[in-house]
Design a protein around this motif. Sequence first.
Motif, PDB file in Angstrom:
ATOM      1  N   ARG A 255      -1.135   0.402 -12.851  1.00 52.92           N
ATOM      2  CA  ARG A 255      -1.823  -0.592 -12.033  1.00 52.92           C
ATOM      3  C   ARG A 255      -2.323  -1.725 -12.910  1.00 52.92           C
ATOM      4  O   ARG A 255      -2.699  -1.536 -14.051  1.00 52.92           O
TER       5      ARG A 255
ATOM      6  N   TYR B  43      -8.528  -1.991  -4.559  1.00 55.74           N
ATOM      7  CA  TYR B  43      -8.245  -2.767  -3.345  1.00 55.74           C
ATOM      8  C   TYR B  43      -6.834  -3.335  -3.425  1.00 55.74           C
ATOM      9  O   TYR B  43      -6.450  -3.946  -4.407  1.00 55.74           O
ATOM     10  N   ASP B  44      -6.059  -3.130  -2.388  1.00 54.78           N
ATOM     11  CA  ASP B  44      -4.681  -3.605  -2.334  1.00 54.78           C
ATOM     12  C   ASP B  44      -4.630  -4.830  -1.418  1.00 54.78           C
ATOM     13  O   ASP B  44      -4.830  -4.723  -0.205  1.00 54.78           O
TER      14      ASP B  44
ATOM     15  N   TYR C 146      -4.623   6.393  -5.829  1.00 57.00           N
ATOM     16  CA  TYR C 146      -3.474   7.165  -6.282  1.00 57.00           C
ATOM     17  C   TYR C 146      -3.996   8.385  -7.032  1.00 57.00           C
ATOM     18  O   TYR C 146      -4.671   8.260  -8.044  1.00 57.00           O
TER      19      TYR C 146
ATOM     20  N   THR D 152      -6.459   1.650  -1.768  1.00 54.60           N
ATOM     21  CA  THR D 152      -5.448   2.686  -1.996  1.00 54.60           C
ATOM     22  C   THR D 152      -5.825   3.441  -3.256  1.00 54.60           C
ATOM     23  O   THR D 152      -6.054   2.847  -4.301  1.00 54.60           O
TER      24      THR D 152
END
Length: 81
Positions: A6, A63-64, A73, A71
């Motif tokens: 990310r 935050y996506d 993971y 989201t």
Amino acid sequence: MESSKRNIYSFKFKDPDLRSLRNLVSQMHPVYKINFGKNYGNLLSILNQQVDHTALITLAQFYDLPLRCFTFYFQLAPTLE
């Protein structure tokens, strides 16, 4: 299976001085506070909340933007016994 890394962003949050606004609300007549509450809900209670900037920065990392949601993971691995 290829893992994706990310992007980590740097965030800065302003901490505004709300003393004058709190003082103004404390001087409001109770009837005006009730009417304000009827129109805008419990918005005045935000003035007395403490903000944890570390939590905001941590949540902002998850935050996506395209999905407009958070989201998370998680890497799930079986437990060896």
